[in-house]
Design an enzyme around this catalytic site. Sequence first.
Site, PDB file in Angstrom:
ATOM      1  N   PHE A   1      35.119  16.393  37.949  1.00  0.00           N
ATOM      2  CA  PHE A   1      36.499  16.092  38.764  1.00  0.00           C
ATOM      3  C   PHE A   1      37.123  16.779  37.616  1.00  0.00           C
ATOM      4  CE2 PHE A   1      39.246  14.499  41.219  1.00  0.00           C
ATOM      5  CZ  PHE A   1      39.318  15.757  43.195  1.00  0.00           C
TER       6      PHE A   1
ATOM      7  N   ASP B   1      30.236   8.962  38.152  1.00  0.00           N
ATOM      8  CA  ASP B   1      31.174   8.643  38.927  1.00  0.00           C
ATOM      9  C   ASP B   1      30.440   8.952  40.420  1.00  0.00           C
ATOM     10  OD1 ASP B   1      33.457   9.373  41.277  1.00  0.00           O
ATOM     11  OD2 ASP B   1      34.825  10.036  40.137  1.00  0.00           O
TER      12      ASP B   1
ATOM     13  N   TYR C   1      37.320   6.729  50.530  1.00  0.00           N
ATOM     14  CA  TYR C   1      38.041   7.705  51.597  1.00  0.00           C
ATOM     15  C   TYR C   1      36.712   8.605  51.964  1.00  0.00           C
ATOM     16  CZ  TYR C   1      40.468   9.747  47.790  1.00  0.00           C
ATOM     17  OH  TYR C   1      40.272  10.352  46.942  1.00  0.00           O
ATOM     18  N   LYS C   2      35.712   9.051  51.330  1.00  0.00           N
ATOM     19  CA  LYS C   2      35.088  10.642  51.359  1.00  0.00           C
ATOM     20  C   LYS C   2      33.543  10.468  52.531  1.00  0.00           C
ATOM     21  CE  LYS C   2      35.987  12.441  47.284  1.00  0.00           C
ATOM     22  NZ  LYS C   2      36.470  12.869  45.978  1.00  0.00           N
TER      23      LYS C   2
ATOM     24  N   ARG D   1      33.156  24.982  50.732  1.00  0.00           N
ATOM     25  CA  ARG D   1      32.704  23.634  51.054  1.00  0.00           C
ATOM     26  C   ARG D   1      32.233  22.708  51.637  1.00  0.00           C
ATOM     27  NH1 ARG D   1      34.629  19.051  46.983  1.00  0.00           N
ATOM     28  NH2 ARG D   1      35.977  18.517  48.670  1.00  0.00           N
TER      29      ARG D   1
HETATM   30  C1  LIG Z   1      37.293  12.380  45.576  1.00  0.00           C
HETATM   31  C2  LIG Z   1      37.549  12.138  43.601  1.00  0.00           C
HETATM   32  C3  LIG Z   1      37.962  11.550  43.377  1.00  0.00           C
HETATM   33  C4  LIG Z   1      39.450  11.599  43.524  1.00  0.00           C
HETATM   34  O1  LIG Z   1      40.387  10.522  43.122  1.00  0.00           O
HETATM   35  P1  LIG Z   1      41.499   9.342  43.196  1.00  0.00           P
HETATM   36  O2  LIG Z   1      41.663   9.175  42.046  1.00  0.00           O
HETATM   37  O3  LIG Z   1      40.743   8.696  44.566  1.00  0.00           O
HETATM   38  O4  LIG Z   1      41.851  10.889  43.603  1.00  0.00           O
HETATM   39  C5  LIG Z   1      37.613  11.181  41.565  1.00  0.00           C
HETATM   40  N1  LIG Z   1      36.714  11.106  41.001  1.00  0.00           N
HETATM   41  C6  LIG Z   1      35.268  12.300  41.980  1.00  0.00           C
HETATM   42  C7  LIG Z   1      34.673  13.199  40.953  1.00  0.00           C
HETATM   43  C8  LIG Z   1      36.098  12.958  43.375  1.00  0.00           C
HETATM   44  O5  LIG Z   1      35.140  14.075  43.453  1.00  0.00           O
END
Ligand SMILES: *Cc1c(COP(=O)(O)O)cnc(C)c1O
Length: 423
Positions: free
Chosen positions: A136, A208, A233-234, A382
């Site tokens: 990401f 992560d 939040y996911k 997705r």
């Molecule tokens: C969704 C996601 C994030 C989101 O990071 P925020 O700081 O909450 O915006 C970070 N890393 C991964 C791998 C994600 O899927």
Amino acid sequence: MIADNSAPTTREQCVALDRQDVLRPFRDEFALPAGVIYLDGNSLGARPRAAAARAAQVVELEWGEGLIRSWNTAGWFDLPRRLGNLLAPLIGAGPHEVVVTDTTSVNLFKVLAAALRVQGARAPARRVIVSERSNFPTDLYIAQGLADLLQQGYTLRLVDSPAGIDDAVRDDTAVLMLTHVNYKTGEMLDMTALTALAHERGALTVWDLAHSAGAVPVALRDAGADYAVGCTYKYLNGGPGAPAFLWVSPSLRDDFSQPLSGWWGHAAPFAMEPGYRPHAGVARFLCGTQPITSIAMVECGLAMFARADMAAVRAKSLALTDLFIALVETRCAGHPLELVTPREHHRRGSQVSLYHPDGYGIVQALIERGVIGDYREPGIARFGFTPLYTGYADVWDAVEILRDVLDSGCHREARFQIRGAVT
Ligand SMILES: *Cc1c(COP(=O)(O)O)cnc(C)c1O
């Protein structure tokens, strides 16, 4: 592509599976709009019904009536740690090891800085952070920003596929920083094997769990992992922008020292001392004052997971994703859809990604028909599967609508090509 023969082949069979589903009662605990099949819980989880009452309680009573007293009387001050303890079992962590705080990006900065500092003391010649090019982007951006800030020759070594990790982790490697389930492909990595590989070569691991927590069983302690961050939040349904989480192996907690040394991580925040002294416990992972109206909502999602059997969640997730793949391959055959997500169960998270040259328009046309997924460049549609509120008949209906869209070609209409700021 060969479809899985064991998957249901009629809608009636899907309805029957929903009736037998032990997780079915959870669906009523979510407020889902009528006419929507929500396949984007991997991006923003649905709202637990209980969140509305909790929000009213926080705003009207705790803030409105309690005012400043609520930091003590409503437990506001302890929320990051109390919620961390609720979350811990979902990621294979122990009590007093996790905090819910800040964003995933910020927490990644904190743990990566802590890991580099530990390595700086142990093996100062190690100046490489290994990760995947397909990670990401914020994860890569944070690592780049930290390397740049430190000005000590830290570099990022990015591999093009998980197969390249073995070769990339060498005696110059400080940290192996990976996302357990890839946000775009839905591929899941072998945390135990990769952690062992890193340790064998003298590197620390940062995981992560943004697409893992609440989606797949995670066993941080058993895997021997060093640091982890992730999202609420996911799959955990904490609400838009709800604070993230952070875990550090108990063996490294006392070495946890990070540049965001704010007062909430201080041993005695209200002693108002001029010098920073880190808290002896997990509070040292914190930085500043938490967004209480948002963090309070996280409990509603976590309270549901506390009652759900994660093995049942995983079994249903695999059944739903198997079903989706099988139905797409049989009912949408003839359209140029390519399965991006691994077919093998042990390599799959809780989403299915399909490549199509018109992926963006397809997702927009589906959303107009009530099937909400999302789009990631390049060409990837997705679909996230959240066993607490998504059923087998939902999967059937979503694929029928996808088939309809593809057969009609309506996804090529100009109005479906317009791009919003968030895709
Ligand atoms: C969704 C996601 C994030 C989101 O990071 P925020 O700081 O909450 O915006 C970070 N890393 C991964 C791998 C994600 O899927």
